[in-house]
Motif scaffolding. Sequence first.
Motif, mmCIF file in Angstrom:
data_model
loop_
_atom_site.group_PDB
_atom_site.id
_atom_site.type_symbol
_atom_site.label_atom_id
_atom_site.label_comp_id
_atom_site.label_asym_id
_atom_site.label_seq_id
_atom_site.Cartn_x
_atom_site.Cartn_y
_atom_site.Cartn_z
ATOM 1 N N ASP A 1 -21.553 19.987 37.273
ATOM 2 C CA ASP A 1 -22.033 20.873 36.144
ATOM 3 C C ASP A 1 -21.085 22.128 36.072
ATOM 4 O OD1 ASP A 1 -23.954 18.975 35.433
ATOM 5 O OD2 ASP A 1 -25.409 19.933 36.746
ATOM 6 N N GLU A 2 -20.430 22.383 37.031
ATOM 7 C CA GLU A 2 -19.529 23.396 37.069
ATOM 8 C C GLU A 2 -18.103 23.201 36.694
ATOM 9 O OE1 GLU A 2 -21.416 26.613 40.277
ATOM 10 O OE2 GLU A 2 -20.489 24.717 41.155
ATOM 11 N N ILE A 3 -17.929 21.787 36.306
ATOM 12 C CA ILE A 3 -16.811 21.447 35.807
ATOM 13 C C ILE A 3 -16.610 21.040 34.276
ATOM 14 C CG2 ILE A 3 -14.689 19.608 36.278
ATOM 15 C CD1 ILE A 3 -15.907 19.927 39.193
ATOM 16 N N THR A 4 -15.594 21.298 33.629
ATOM 17 C CA THR A 4 -15.641 20.583 32.231
ATOM 18 C C THR A 4 -14.200 20.140 32.024
ATOM 19 O OG1 THR A 4 -16.083 21.115 29.733
ATOM 20 C CG2 THR A 4 -15.098 23.056 31.163
ATOM 21 N N VAL A 5 -14.226 19.194 31.411
ATOM 22 C CA VAL A 5 -12.900 18.313 31.083
ATOM 23 C C VAL A 5 -12.647 18.579 29.638
ATOM 24 C CG1 VAL A 5 -11.731 16.219 31.243
ATOM 25 C CG2 VAL A 5 -13.330 16.564 32.791
ATOM 26 N N ASN A 6 -11.101 19.141 29.308
ATOM 27 C CA ASN A 6 -11.020 19.312 27.884
ATOM 28 C C ASN A 6 -9.733 18.569 27.734
ATOM 29 O OD1 ASN A 6 -11.636 21.887 29.741
ATOM 30 N ND2 ASN A 6 -13.118 21.534 28.159
ATOM 31 N N CYS A 7 -9.240 18.760 26.602
ATOM 32 C CA CYS A 7 -7.861 17.936 26.019
ATOM 33 C C CYS A 7 -6.687 18.752 26.335
ATOM 34 C CB CYS A 7 -7.954 17.771 24.331
ATOM 35 S SG CYS A 7 -9.747 17.156 23.925
ATOM 36 N N GLY A 8 -6.437 18.910 27.761
ATOM 37 C CA GLY A 8 -5.337 19.603 28.029
ATOM 38 C C GLY A 8 -5.606 20.735 28.488
ATOM 39 N N GLY A 9 -4.623 21.215 29.528
ATOM 40 C CA GLY A 9 -4.854 22.714 30.219
ATOM 41 C C GLY A 9 -5.051 24.030 29.099
ATOM 42 N N LYS A 10 -4.047 23.643 28.089
ATOM 43 C CA LYS A 10 -4.055 24.594 26.993
ATOM 44 C C LYS A 10 -5.643 24.744 26.255
ATOM 45 C CE LYS A 10 -0.493 24.478 24.573
ATOM 46 N NZ LYS A 10 0.725 24.569 23.518
ATOM 47 N N HIS A 11 -6.076 23.428 25.915
ATOM 48 C CA HIS A 11 -7.592 23.428 25.516
ATOM 49 C C HIS A 11 -8.498 24.078 26.341
ATOM 50 C CE1 HIS A 11 -10.769 21.170 23.755
ATOM 51 N NE2 HIS A 11 -10.440 21.883 22.961
ATOM 52 N N SER A 12 -8.518 23.855 27.721
ATOM 53 C CA SER A 12 -9.254 24.563 28.695
ATOM 54 C C SER A 12 -9.440 25.944 28.443
ATOM 55 C CB SER A 12 -9.007 24.238 30.290
ATOM 56 O OG SER A 12 -8.992 22.673 30.305
ATOM 57 N N ILE A 13 -7.956 26.446 28.383
ATOM 58 C CA ILE A 13 -7.776 28.161 28.264
ATOM 59 C C ILE A 13 -8.657 28.501 27.012
ATOM 60 C CG2 ILE A 13 -6.090 29.896 28.359
ATOM 61 C CD1 ILE A 13 -4.203 27.794 30.180
ATOM 62 N N TYR B 1 -8.596 20.588 32.794
ATOM 63 C CA TYR B 1 -10.023 20.857 33.313
ATOM 64 C C TYR B 1 -10.208 22.339 33.649
ATOM 65 C CZ TYR B 1 -8.538 19.800 37.800
ATOM 66 O OH TYR B 1 -7.657 19.613 39.085
ATOM 67 N N ALA B 2 -11.599 22.880 33.528
ATOM 68 C CA ALA B 2 -11.711 24.236 34.070
ATOM 69 C C ALA B 2 -13.142 24.106 34.909
ATOM 70 C CB ALA B 2 -11.965 25.211 32.783
ATOM 71 N N ALA B 3 -13.006 24.812 36.289
ATOM 72 C CA ALA B 3 -14.146 24.791 37.244
ATOM 73 C C ALA B 3 -14.492 26.353 37.323
ATOM 74 C CB ALA B 3 -13.663 24.096 38.452
ATOM 75 N N GLY B 4 -15.802 26.617 37.028
ATOM 76 C CA GLY B 4 -16.277 28.134 37.117
ATOM 77 C C GLY B 4 -17.741 27.822 37.067
ATOM 78 N N PRO B 5 -18.258 29.335 37.214
ATOM 79 C CA PRO B 5 -19.868 29.534 37.538
ATOM 80 C C PRO B 5 -20.395 28.762 36.082
ATOM 81 C CG PRO B 5 -18.535 31.603 37.683
ATOM 82 C CD PRO B 5 -17.539 30.468 37.128
ATOM 83 N N LEU B 6 -21.497 28.200 36.412
ATOM 84 C CA LEU B 6 -22.318 27.179 35.627
ATOM 85 C C LEU B 6 -22.525 27.840 34.067
ATOM 86 C CD1 LEU B 6 -23.952 24.819 35.262
ATOM 87 C CD2 LEU B 6 -25.847 25.814 36.191
ATOM 88 N N ASP B 7 -22.893 29.176 33.924
ATOM 89 C CA ASP B 7 -23.189 29.889 32.556
ATOM 90 C C ASP B 7 -21.986 29.745 31.772
ATOM 91 O OD1 ASP B 7 -25.577 30.251 33.379
ATOM 92 O OD2 ASP B 7 -25.580 32.393 33.417
ATOM 93 N N LEU B 8 -20.693 29.919 32.412
ATOM 94 C CA LEU B 8 -19.546 29.915 31.596
ATOM 95 C C LEU B 8 -19.168 28.631 31.345
ATOM 96 C CD1 LEU B 8 -16.835 30.964 30.482
ATOM 97 C CD2 LEU B 8 -15.952 31.084 32.976
ATOM 98 N N ILE B 9 -19.349 27.700 32.223
ATOM 99 C CA ILE B 9 -18.931 26.298 31.748
ATOM 100 C C ILE B 9 -20.164 25.713 30.938
ATOM 101 C CG2 ILE B 9 -18.920 23.911 32.773
ATOM 102 C CD1 ILE B 9 -16.536 25.940 33.715
ATOM 103 N N LYS B 10 -21.312 25.913 30.837
ATOM 104 C CA LYS B 10 -22.468 25.418 29.684
ATOM 105 C C LYS B 10 -21.840 26.180 28.369
ATOM 106 C CE LYS B 10 -26.844 25.174 31.862
ATOM 107 N NZ LYS B 10 -27.919 26.027 32.216
ATOM 108 N N ALA B 11 -21.507 27.269 28.422
ATOM 109 C CA ALA B 11 -20.874 28.172 27.274
ATOM 110 C C ALA B 11 -19.453 27.096 26.452
ATOM 111 C CB ALA B 11 -20.472 29.648 27.241
ATOM 112 N N VAL B 12 -19.072 26.794 27.625
ATOM 113 C CA VAL B 12 -17.712 26.011 27.211
ATOM 114 C C VAL B 12 -18.235 24.606 26.452
ATOM 115 C CG1 VAL B 12 -15.744 24.707 27.909
ATOM 116 C CG2 VAL B 12 -15.614 27.209 28.569
ATOM 117 N N ASN B 13 -19.052 23.994 27.166
ATOM 118 C CA ASN B 13 -19.600 22.770 26.814
ATOM 119 C C ASN B 13 -20.480 22.811 25.244
ATOM 120 O OD1 ASN B 13 -18.580 21.716 29.011
ATOM 121 N ND2 ASN B 13 -20.353 21.764 30.154
#
Length: 400
Positions: free
Chosen positions: A92-104, A250-262
């Motif tokens: 849950d602390e990991i989100t997968v996105n459409c390329g590293g640029k998209h994760s940023i 992908y991005a890995a980080g604290p849960l609240d942040l990853i939830k916001a990204v999702n």
Amino acid sequence: MGIIAERISFIKPSPTLAISSKAKELKAMGRDIISLSVGEPDFTVPDYIKDAAKKAIDNNDSRYTLTPGTVEVRKAIKDKLLRENGLEYSVDEITVNCGGKHSIFNVFMATIDKDDEVIIPAPYWVSYPDVVKLFEGKCVMVDCHAKDNFKLSPKDLENAITDKTKWLILNSPSNPTGAAYTKSELKALAEVLLKHPHVWVMTDDIYEHIVYDDFEFANIIQTEPKLKSRGVIINGMSKAFAMPGWRIGYAAGPLDLIKAVNKLQSQSTSHAASICQTASAVGLNGDMSFLQERNKAFKERRDFIVAELNKAKGVQCLTPEGAFYVYPLIEGLIGKKTKEGKVINNDSDFAEFLLEEKGVAIVPGVAFGLSPYVRLSYACSLDVLKEASKRILEFCESLS
Ligand code: GLU
């Protein structure tokens, strides 16, 4: 009132993509062009990953996935982070996105408010400042010079931090210089960050696996785990696995942040492509020994291009620790004239005239925030590199 939103005027098109498109266009028009502009490996996707993708298609792996990515791919990332970086994240602390640029892009969109400051060591990858500006953040550029191997010093970091600092971005090995931070250098930067608990750190590890001469990669979070609660790791499949077109980051980080990204992602792309996620999981879990041979080839190219560039009149080039770029200084050529009498006033002129006269496409340092330099990508065959360096040397020699 025009149709285009004001925010679009805050940014410019990506210069790396613009120059590589121009090179492709000129080539299509029949010109003899060598492009050392874009940073994408010339190697192919390893067969075991291709096979996994084909199988995923045949298995009708074509439905929507979970917004942050399938559990399978996030589990593969979780295992990778533990195995290679010694860091424990939950899926849950990991989100997968459409390329590293998209994760940023996602992480910054989820965290930057107007006038928040982001410290960006220069030279920097072209997209960092524009993504910050899009969200009305303020870029605080800190120049990192060749004498320091283009690395941020703890003192300069300390001086750049204010009450408004939200993020520091670190990219090691670096695009555009290839410079990579040692563990002790990261530790020293981490000590500064520990004094300023409001500052978050983003570590862009996309070139993690492309290092030479026994250099040992580490990121700042594994070096100082106290930063994990305010740190984000960015990584992806584009460079090590030679899969830039598959767009998996992908991005890995604290849960609240990853939830916001999702939450954000659920209202934009929904998720990354299902087939690419399945194949990436297999890739991350697989045998990565193919990298040894590829890095050997990259190192041979690096050594070749550095030696050639240092032979060119007016050019000085450092030997980088990683990635597949070199960032030579062209100060000695500023003020010189081409055969046609055009004056080279800056690195943009140099890149433009080199393309016009010799058909070699490179990116001017101004795009990366430190001049007068140019960036060359050596993610191409040695033969291509030999021809390119021959033309560059001829061009430099012809200047007066
Ligand atoms: N990161 C690569 C480069 O700098 C790919 C192009 C881009 O997205 O900038 O060339």
